[in-house]
Design a protein around this motif. Structure first.
Motif, short mmCIF file in Angstrom:
data_model
loop_
_atom_site.label_atom_id
_atom_site.label_comp_id
_atom_site.label_asym_id
_atom_site.label_seq_id
_atom_site.Cartn_x
_atom_site.Cartn_y
_atom_site.Cartn_z
N ILE A 58 0.82 -1.22 0.00
CA ILE A 58 0.00 0.00 0.00
C ILE A 58 0.85 1.27 0.00
O ILE A 58 0.31 2.36 -0.08
N PRO A 60 3.53 4.12 -1.42
CA PRO A 60 3.88 4.67 -2.73
C PRO A 60 5.16 4.05 -3.26
O PRO A 60 6.04 3.67 -2.49
N ASP A 184 0.80 8.62 8.42
CA ASP A 184 -0.65 8.60 8.35
C ASP A 184 -1.23 8.08 9.67
O ASP A 184 -0.52 7.48 10.47
N ASN A 266 -7.78 -1.74 -0.81
CA ASN A 266 -8.06 -1.28 -2.17
C ASN A 266 -8.44 0.20 -2.24
O ASN A 266 -8.46 0.78 -3.33
N SER A 267 -8.71 0.80 -1.07
CA SER A 267 -9.05 2.22 -1.03
C SER A 267 -7.81 3.11 -0.94
O SER A 267 -7.93 4.34 -1.03
N ALA A 268 -6.65 2.52 -0.75
CA ALA A 268 -5.43 3.29 -0.49
C ALA A 268 -5.06 4.16 -1.70
O ALA A 268 -5.06 3.70 -2.84
N ILE A 269 -4.75 5.42 -1.41
CA ILE A 269 -4.26 6.35 -2.42
C ILE A 269 -2.96 6.95 -1.90
O ILE A 269 -2.92 7.55 -0.82
N ASP A 270 -1.88 6.73 -2.67
CA ASP A 270 -0.56 7.21 -2.25
C ASP A 270 -0.20 6.73 -0.85
O ASP A 270 0.39 7.46 -0.05
N ASP A 274 -8.37 4.87 3.14
CA ASP A 274 -9.59 5.57 3.52
C ASP A 274 -9.90 5.30 4.99
O ASP A 274 -9.98 4.14 5.42
#
Length: 358
Positions: A58, A60, A184, A266-270, A274
């Motif tokens: 997950i 980057p 995070d 699957n919701s992970a962005i950079d 979520d």
């Protein structure tokens, strides 16, 4: 563990194009349950490894991440050195293990406990504090000078997980071995908790097998019994049916919670998951723990209800199931999880953050 390296089972979650098995979390946990059914120590020993893989997946893209994904695809196994025995609360990310600068590189000093799987690993992920008190993680080979792994785990269960003490005595750490960690805040430590209950579910499967075997092997029954043979005894049948049903319920809960983890991942962005999806995954993992702990310990006790006095022989080793379940379930207090769930249901107070810095 050598067979696991050769088969590259540790790369099960990696995409096929990166040399992995392309499995989602639900499929991985199905494998862990099967592995734990055969040997719960082996399944448990891989917990830190799979958690590290999940964190890589997950995160980057960067050179450090890509290098480790290649090593894992080739079969390398990662251990952990996280827990310390000190006055500091678990989870506050303040460590007595210190990473000190030495030129462009570093030195690592400290002592870690409960280093599950590290005895069998190629590299170890170590959490520490910098000299100015900030949390940091490093990953170094287990055979590096100054890394001393003791086989001194004396728990009542899970005795072959290699959960001993790791001493770090002036260990040289290259600057590229320091893990670049995002800051995070999501409660995604639910993965580590649910993994343990996949292991417990595998043990429960083994209990079902042992219970059936005990009844089939018994050549005599008791004077109070309702039948002349054990396999026809409706009360023994009922107990085995209850154990089997508890196991089905446990597995269903683990896999349902794993579905929530898949959604969160699957919701992970950079590299950032979520928050709401992550909280749902944590909630489901906590709910699974509260129920599975009780079901599993009950099943391990019910096993002796179908075996008679001979089942208590030390040579039968049937007490291992209760000891192993009790040991795994003790990783996190069930009462705290249940209270947090109740507080969320009643007052809408979200579950506490469970940050793990690796």
């Amino acid at each position: 563990m050598e067979l696991i390296r050769q088969s590259r089972l540790g790369a099960l979650r990696l995409p096929v194009e990166l040399g992995g098995g392309g499995s989602n979390i639900r499929e991985l946990f199905q494998v862990i349950i099967q592995l734990a059914e055969v040997d719960s120590d082996v399944a448990h020993s891989l917990r830190a490894h799979y958690s590290f893989v999940e964190d890589l997946l997950i995160s980057p893209a960067n050179d450090q991440r890509d290098q480790w994904l290649k090593k894992i695809a080739s079969g390398e196994i990662i251990g952990n050195a996280f827990t310390e025995i000190s006055s500091k609360n678990v989870g506050n990310m303040v460590f007595e293990t210190i990473l000190s600068p030495e030129g462009d590189d570093y030195r690592l000093n400290g002592t870690k406990y409960f280093s599950t799987g590290t005895m069998y690993a190629d590299s170890v992920l170590v959490t520490a504090s910098t000299v100015d008190g900030k949390p940091v993680s490093v990953i170094v080979p287990t055979d590096r000078e100054g890394v001393i792994i003791k086989d001194d785990w004396d728990g009542i269960g899970q005795r072959l997980t290699g959960s001993g003490t790791t001493h770090l005595k002036n260990v040289f750490v290259k600057k590229e071995e320091v893990i670049l960690k995002k800051e995070d805040k999501t409660p995604f430590n639910s993965y580590l908790q649910l993994y343990l209950h996949a292991v417990i579910t595998g043990i429960m499967r083994n209990i079902v097998t042992d219970a059936a075997s005990l009844v089939r092997k018994r050549s005599r029954t008791f004077s109070f019994a309702s039948t002349n043979t054990t396999v026809a005894d409706p009360q023994l049948q009922q107990i085995i049916g209850q154990i089997s049903s508890s196991t089905f319920a446990a597995e269903s809960m683990v896999l349902t919670a794993a579905d929530s983890l898949d959604i969160a991942v699957n919701s992970a962005i950079d590299g950032v998951i979520d928050y709401d999806s992550s909280h749902t995954a944590s909630l489901h993992a906590a709910q699974a723990k509260v129920i599975i702990d009780n079901l599993a310990l009950q099943a391990a006790t019910q096993l002796f209800e179908v075996g008679g006095a001979s089942a208590t022989r030390q040579s039968a080793n049937l007490d291992r199931h209760w000891r192993n379940i009790r040991t795994i379930a003790s990783h996190n207090p069930t009462v705290y999880k249940a209270r947090a769930i109740g507080n969320y249901i009643l007052n809408g107070t979200q579950l506490p953050l469970e940050q793990v810095y690796f």
